[in-house]
Scaffold this active site. Structure first.
Site, PDB file in Angstrom:
ATOM      1  N   GLU A 204       0.774  -1.230   0.000  1.00 58.89           N
ATOM      2  CA  GLU A 204       0.000   0.000   0.000  1.00 58.89           C
ATOM      3  C   GLU A 204       0.814   1.295   0.000  1.00 58.89           C
ATOM      4  OE1 GLU A 204      -2.769  -0.583   3.209  1.00 58.89           O
ATOM      5  OE2 GLU A 204      -4.007  -1.916   2.014  1.00 58.89           O
ATOM      6  N   GLU A 324      -5.829  -7.593  -1.498  1.00 62.36           N
ATOM      7  CA  GLU A 324      -6.591  -7.460  -0.254  1.00 62.36           C
ATOM      8  C   GLU A 324      -7.991  -6.970  -0.559  1.00 62.36           C
ATOM      9  OE1 GLU A 324      -4.994  -5.085   2.862  1.00 62.36           O
ATOM     10  OE2 GLU A 324      -2.973  -5.930   2.730  1.00 62.36           O
TER      11      GLU A 324
END
Length: 548
Positions: A204, A324
């Site tokens: 991320e 995710e």
């Protein structure tokens, strides 16, 4: 774990056809372990994987699809996959396999490899072969057994240190050189094992990280190329998974989820057919975003996904992996989001690749596939994923060879739903009951309290308790007081109780003994409102601790 450009939270079935099970038994009796591993691995896509267009192909050029789960913990101060305080790791992996997942995304932090990063939160009576091992040696064990039973592994550099993730791929303590050298070490360590699929380079990235800006200290796309090429120089068979950023040309999305920039600034690797782009996506319960308030919701979601990452798959640019996505499914909006996303990912071997967040129940704003007892399955969630799971054997052509079912290992759920196959519902604490029944002796101690992640109404905390005395502790009880309105909602590596603002954490049955100079690392999820200040005073067994 999860993230948005506005608010951030970060805390982590393949049914083997009966004929395959029978053949595996014969193999065990007649063949070497290496031959057995090869035969079982073939059922999940033969050999090393590579890419062609928007597809991942096996060594026979047959399409394969990542249909997996995240099992987190190596990136935390436990320095090991979570849940081993109550389960055997092989049982965990067997259950993952039985539910139809073919891949595990395994997060880690670079701090895992530092001297002094001692694995903790393990019940060694249930995991005796992990006693005395370092974090990476335990990783070897998990990867080794996963490989043996046909589960693929994607390694995910989730954080530089165990306290919190970083926006950029480097920090002052863990510079880019360390990030790359650790990846090279892992590429060397698992070279020759085709069940280790490849490297998710950094979890991320987000502002100030950019995509295509050209600044080598901020341009994540250029950093991904540097690391990816360094890895491929050592292990050219690995896939390189590159996540997005949050904002591109003023359009902001989830952390790591925005891949708009790849259209004009593609990642270029020295070895062809190794690049997979990766996005993360979450529902409104994680963070409220503008698209959730669209009057056309949820029908607007496919266009949102198409814009930010789906176009790469739809236009046959490269494979896409949604590394995710997860939810507690407690709202209609979340249920609509998950239903739409599963439909968008598509069925069969040629659909979009995915790994659900998470296996662990101790993910604060999503929960997990496992219930809080770390054993029974949240069937409501699993039912959403069943249609996009399938055995990757070539004979089936990517269609299910049997109807997936859930087989709980020990059905003692903490909640009445889902109902296990043999229901014996009892209330069971997330962590084991401590063995100490009397007041532990006084202690010399140091405590570090870290908010490892925080989001709109919740947070995750990590506590490191160090025995600074000269003798071992045999039982411990830590007491502190929250200065705000915080409430513990879930704990691990210790038994948490709270009365008003006062919190008491007592050892679990496996970590009551703390040698001189050693540490234990209980952690928890909690809620907050107004502000979330950290406690500053701690007592262990009645003695005041120093803080750091």
């Amino acid at each position: 774990m999860i993230v948005s450009s506005v608010q951030r939270k970060n805390s982590w079935r393949q049914k083997i056809p009966s004929i395959l099970v029978a053949s595996a038994i014969i193999v065990i009796a007649t063949c070497s372990i290496g031959q057995m591993r090869t035969q079982i691995a073939n059922a999940a896509g033969v050999g090393y994987w590579h890419t062609s267009g928007n597809q991942i192909l096996d060594s026979n050029n047959q399409p394969v699809r990542i249909a997996g789960i995240n099992w987190f913990g190596f990136e935390t101060a436990n320095y090991v996959a979570h849940g081993l305080w109550t389960r055997n790791y092989q049982d965990m992996l067997n259950q993952i396999k039985s539910l139809g997942y073919n891949t595990i995304r395994l997060p880690y932090s670079n701090q895992l490899f530092d001297a002094g990063s001692t694995p903790n939160g393990i019940d060694f009576t249930k995991n005796p072969d992990l006693q005395g091992l370092t974090g990476i040696q335990i990783m070897d064990k998990i990867i080794g057994y996963a490989s043996q039973i046909g589960l693929r592994i994607i390694l995910d550099r989730h954080r530089p240190d165990s306290g919190a993730q970083s926006a950029l791929w480097y920090t002052s303590a863990y510079p880019e050189s360390r990030w790359i050298s650790d990846w090279q070490m892992l590429a060397t360590r698992y070279k020759g094992n085709p069940m280790v699929v490849g490297a998710d380079l950094h979890n991320e990235p987000h502002g100030p990280a950019c995509w295509g800006c050209g600044d080598t200290t901020l341009d994540w796309r250029l950093a991904a190329q540097r690391a990816g090429n360094a890895i491929l120089a050592i292990n050219p068979n690995w896939l390189i998974f590159v996540e997005g950023v949050d904002c591109f040309n003023g359009d902001c999305y989830w952390w790591g989820g925005n891949l708009e920039g790849a259209a004009t600034f593609p990642v270029q690797l020295n070895v062809p057919n190794r690049l997979v782009y990766s996005a993360h996506d979450y529902p409104s319960s994680v963070s409220q975003q503008s698209w959730f308030n669209d009057p056309n919701y949820p029908n607007n979601l496919p266009n949102v996904w198409q814009t930010h990452w789906g176009y790469l798959y739809k236009n046959n640019v490269a494979p896409v992996w949604v590394g995710e996505f997860g939810t507690k499914l407690q709202s209609t909006s979340d249920q609509q989001w998950l239903s739409a996303l599963v439909s968008y990912l598509g069925k069969g071997a040629t659909g979009v690749n995915w790994t659900f967040w998470s296996w662990n129940p101790n993910s604060g704003d999503t929960g997990g596939i496992l219930n809080d007892d770390w054993t029974t399955v949240n069937q409501a969630k699993q039912n959403y994923l069943n249609p996009i799971e399938f055995p990757l054997d070539q004979s089936s052509g990517g269609t299910p060879t049997s109807t997936p079912t859930t087989v709980p290992m020990t059905p003692t759920p903490t909640t009445p739903t889902p109902t296990p196959i043999t229901p014996t519902p009892t209330t069971t604490p997330v962590t084991p009951t401590p063995t100490a029944t009397t007041t532990p002796p006084p202690a010399a101690c140091k405590v570090s309290y870290v908010v490892s992640s925080q989001w709109s109404s919740g947070f995750s905390g990590s506590i490191t308790i160090t025995n600074t005395g000269t003798t071992a502790l045999n039982g411990w009880s830590l007491v502190f007081t929250f200065p705000g309105s915080q409430q513990i909602t879930q704990g691990w590596s210790g038994v948490f109780t709270q009365s008003g603002n006062k919190v008491t954490v007592t050892n679990a049955n496996y970590n009551g003994s703390v040698a001189a100079g050693a540490s234990v690392n209980p952690g928890f999820n909690g809620s907050w409102s107004g502000s979330n200040p950290s406690p500053t005073a701690f007592t262990l067994n009645g003695s005041a601790c120093s803080t750091s």
